[in-house]
Design a protein around this motif. Structure first.
Motif, PDB file in Angstrom:
ATOM      1  N   ALA A 180       8.323  62.876  28.787  1.00 28.30           N
ATOM      2  CA  ALA A 180       9.457  63.555  29.420  1.00 28.30           C
ATOM      3  C   ALA A 180      10.654  63.564  28.483  1.00 28.30           C
ATOM      4  N   GLY A 181      10.889  62.427  27.822  1.00 27.41           N
ATOM      5  CA  GLY A 181      12.001  62.352  26.882  1.00 27.41           C
ATOM      6  C   GLY A 181      11.811  63.293  25.710  1.00 27.41           C
TER       7      GLY A 181
ATOM      8  N   THR B  29      17.306  53.893  10.048  1.00 24.94           N
ATOM      9  CA  THR B  29      17.224  52.471  10.396  1.00 24.94           C
ATOM     10  C   THR B  29      17.219  52.344  11.913  1.00 24.94           C
ATOM     11  N   VAL B  30      16.254  51.574  12.422  1.00 27.54           N
ATOM     12  CA  VAL B  30      16.170  51.316  13.860  1.00 27.54           C
ATOM     13  C   VAL B  30      16.066  49.814  14.047  1.00 27.54           C
ATOM     14  N   ILE B  65       7.888  57.506  14.954  1.00 22.61           N
ATOM     15  CA  ILE B  65       7.675  58.721  15.744  1.00 22.61           C
ATOM     16  C   ILE B  65       8.715  58.817  16.859  1.00 22.61           C
ATOM     17  N   LYS B  66       8.897  57.696  17.563  1.00 25.92           N
ATOM     18  CA  LYS B  66       9.825  57.729  18.697  1.00 25.92           C
ATOM     19  C   LYS B  66      11.259  57.984  18.237  1.00 25.92           C
ATOM     20  N   ALA B  67      11.607  57.463  17.068  1.00 24.43           N
ATOM     21  CA  ALA B  67      12.964  57.695  16.562  1.00 24.43           C
ATOM     22  C   ALA B  67      13.145  59.166  16.201  1.00 24.43           C
ATOM     23  N   VAL B  72      14.042  56.481  20.927  1.00 27.73           N
ATOM     24  CA  VAL B  72      14.692  55.173  20.759  1.00 27.73           C
ATOM     25  C   VAL B  72      15.995  55.420  19.996  1.00 27.73           C
ATOM     26  N   PRO B  73      17.024  54.650  20.308  1.00 27.84           N
ATOM     27  CA  PRO B  73      18.301  54.853  19.624  1.00 27.84           C
ATOM     28  C   PRO B  73      18.179  54.473  18.150  1.00 27.84           C
TER      29      PRO B  73
END
Lengths: 387, 294
Positions: A180-181, B29-30, B65-67, B72-73
């Protein structure tokens, strides 16, 4: 019980108060059941518990600050502290290393404790008129009046309308929030909206069910409904229907039987529905699962006996003409139910019993036994498509 | 501004779109609670490339991937899809999350899950209709799961679940795909079919970035590779950067073992026919959906 039911029905037709009670309780069950389905699917059932307990200080504060007992005023108070509590839980989990269950426990008990203190203060200082507030602990459907009903119906309609409006977003959020995000849905904001709707669904029911047991109206209808369907839409409808039914039954019983508290009665009704569903639902029910397992076990036993009988018969030049005693089979396999398995083989035409009580394979049985010995595939009942 | 330079890291010579990065990540950078999960990472994926993201557990592959997808912030850095920030390019992107990241007992059907891939283009307040349904069915057809369209998703095998997720990404009709371990827990035949699908996507000019685990198949499946262990160790064409030294830098001492494994016999010749598995083991289940295939 039957007389009570008939009495309830005739009273329902004639008695205005009772009709109010019935409508109100059904509405609360419908809304909490429908929203509870999402709470359960998102593993937030316990959040409902924290919210409902946390509503108590809000109710008492709203009364202390305004001096009013109008349903809308109290509901707004309840919603505010309930909402605050749910945000606090999320905040604690996000900002510290405290896990969700501990955060829920902390928030629930501290808000509820505060509510109890405020309640006793209100009773001591503010005169007799506020005595009705303690009905929010265990609920009192008989006290529902027209104004309550209007408030409940209005809020309930709002909640259900929002649920319908954002149906696909809430579905995706509940199933796969990351996806969804990635589509650009505002996941955080949707979560807050869904949680707020849950808070509203809870405060609608507080007067009738009470803060202590309200969480059962969130969890139990969805748990019961999940047993009967694999579709989200039907799950939500069914959970709403179960909740409404339980609300109706419980409220009517407690209105007709003196001194029967409403909340516990409604909760017992929904618990009965949930237990029956867990036991007897056709696919996911425990009884159905047991029956399936037993059938499977029996089929394996029959196969084992067939295999043994074939192994014995195969040592003879003419397998179908070689009878053997059941005792031999029992000794070979050390299994129970050899005679029952033989009976099953006889029914399916694979074996038959001689006059002297010994058993032999029929030609079809010899073929099935050979197939079983060669492939290990069940010979007795090919293709019976049990899951 | 370092983005033009970053875009030349992993160019596949001869690719029609060479010179243009489909994905470019600069100085990313995460951190989770002050612990850096990704540190100053630069990655560029040329348009039309298949890129593997490799690294040991905890290297930050999923986080990368999520970044990129804004899930993700990020503490610092810049992410661009075809030259623009992700928020402006959402419609160009498709995503296959890890199979284990969702509850497969969720009350929904295969077709319904695939239609979720259309929710982004559908927009608010609109319900999926016939067009979405047809697109979803076509995507299911492509991964040979159309017969399962009405099936409850808990009744699928691991490989089938993965195919459903792939179908959901296909209906997104994206130019850039991000796939998090699409080969995890699938049988050999499904893996081959997924690879064929990846190559088909590439032949259509699409770009795919895949979190991958199996070092032995990297050269066979992918054009480019990013080696990651919190920092980016290397990023470039397989032939140039997928070597022992970079692997040692990425995996530490464990690479000896990996190298030994990789130097064993080449994988046996393809035992089955190409295509998605349709054998009985894979299609059996409590309620058979649809007709058996000829």
């Amino acid at each position: 019980m039957l007389a009570l039911g008939i009495g309830a029905l005739s009273a329902l037709a004639t008695d205005y108060t009772l009709r109010t009670v019935a409508l109100g309780s059904a509405a609360l069950g419908l809304v909490s059941g429908a929203l509870g389905a999402f709470a359960v699917l998102r593993r937030q059932s316990l959040l409902g518990d924290a919210v409902s307990h946390a509503a108590l200080p809000g109710i008492v504060l709203a009364f202390l600050l305004t001096g009013s007992k109008a349903p809308l005023v109290l509901v707004v108070g309840a919603a505010l502290t309930g909402w605050l509590a749910s945000l606090l839980v999320l905040l604690i989990v996000r900002a510290s290393r405290i896990k969700l269950d501990s955060a829920l426990g902390i928030v629930l008990s501290s808000f509820f404790g505060l509510g109890l203190v405020l309640l006793s203060l209100a009773q001591r200082h503010a005169g007799a008129s506020q005595a009705g507030l303690d009905r929010f602990l265990f609920g009192q459907a008989a006290a529902l009046v027209g104004a309550d009903l209007v408030t409940m119906a209005g809020l309930g309609a709002l909640v259900l309308a929002a649920l319908l409006l954002f149906w696909k977003e809430f579905k995706l959020l509940s199933f796969d929030a990351a996806f969804a995000g990635s589509l650009g849905l505002p996941v955080r904001r949707l979560e807050v909206v869904l949680t707020s709707l849950l808070v509203l669904a809870i405060v609608i029911g507080l007067q009738t069910v009470g803060v202590v047991l309200m969480s059962a109206m969130i969890v139990a209808p969805a748990t019961a409904a999940r047993q009967w369907t694999d579709r989200l839409g039907r799950l939500v409808l069914l959970a709403g229907a179960f909740g409404a039914l339980a609300g109706l039954v419980g409220a009517l019983l407690s209105s007709l039987v003196p001194r029967l508290p409403t909340g516990p009665t409604i909760v017992l009704a929904i618990t009965a529905i949930a237990v029956l569903s867990l036991l007897f639902a056709p696919q996911r029910g425990l009884v159905a699962a047991r029956l399936r397992a037993a059938r499977q076990r029996r089929r394996l036993q029959v196969d084992a006996v067939l295999a043994d009988l074939y192994r014995l018969a195969a040592q003879h030049p003419e397998p179908a003409a070689a009878p053997h005693a059941a005792a031999v089979l029992r000794a070979m396999s050390e299994r129970h139910g050899v005679l029952r398995s033989l009976g099953r083989l006889a029914e399916t035409g694979l074996a038959r019993e001689d006059a002297d009580g010994r058993w032999r394979l029929t030609p079809a049985g010899v073929a099935a036994g050979r197939r079983l010995a060669e492939t290990g595939a069940p010979g007795a009942e090919p293709g019976s498509g049990e899951p | 501004m370092r983005s033009p330079e970053a875009g030349t890291f992993c160019m596949q010579p001869g690719s029609p779109a060479a010179g243009e990065a489909a994905v470019s990540v600069t100085d990313l950078t995460v951190a989770y609670r002050e612990r850096p999960v990704l540190w100053d990472v630069d990655v560029a994926v040329p348009a039309g490339a298949l890129m593997a993201v490799l690294g040991p557990n905890g290297a930050g592959k999923t986080t990368l991937i999520k970044a990129i997808l804004g899930l993700v912030p990020i503490a610092a850095g810049d992410v661009r899809i075809e030259g623009k920030p992700y928020a402006e390019q959402r419609r160009l992107v498709g995503y296959v999350p890890q199979r284990g990241s969702v509850d497969w007992d969720f009350p929904t059907t295969v077709l319904d899950v695939v239609m979720m891939g259309r929710y982004g283009s559908l927009g608010w307040l609109r319900r999926p209709g016939r067009r979405e349904r047809e697109a979803a069915l076509a995507a299911l057809e492509k991964v040979a799961m159309a017969d399962f369209r009405a099936r409850q998703i808990s009744q699928l095998s691991g490989g089938q679940q993965q195919r459903v997720f792939l179908a959901r990404a296909l209906v997104q009709d994206a130019r850039v795909y991000f796939m998090d371990e699409p080969f995890q827990g699938v049988d050999a035949r499904t893996e081959r079919a997924i690879v064929a699908l990846l190559k088909e996507l590439r032949s259509q000019g699409r770009t795919v970035m895949v979190v991958h685990h199996d070092l032995q198949t990297v050269a066979e499946y992918f054009d480019c590779v990013t080696l990651l262990n919190v920092r980016r160790i290397a990023c470039g064409p397989v032939a140039e950067v997928f070597n022992e030294e970079n692997l040692r830098l990425t995996y530490g001492g464990r690479v000896e073992f990996l190298q030994r494994k990789a130097s064993l016999e080449p994988p046996p010749a393809d035992p089955g026919q190409p295509g998605w598995p349709r054998d009985a083991r894979d299609t059996q289940g409590p309620s058979r959906g649809g007709l058996p295939r000829p």
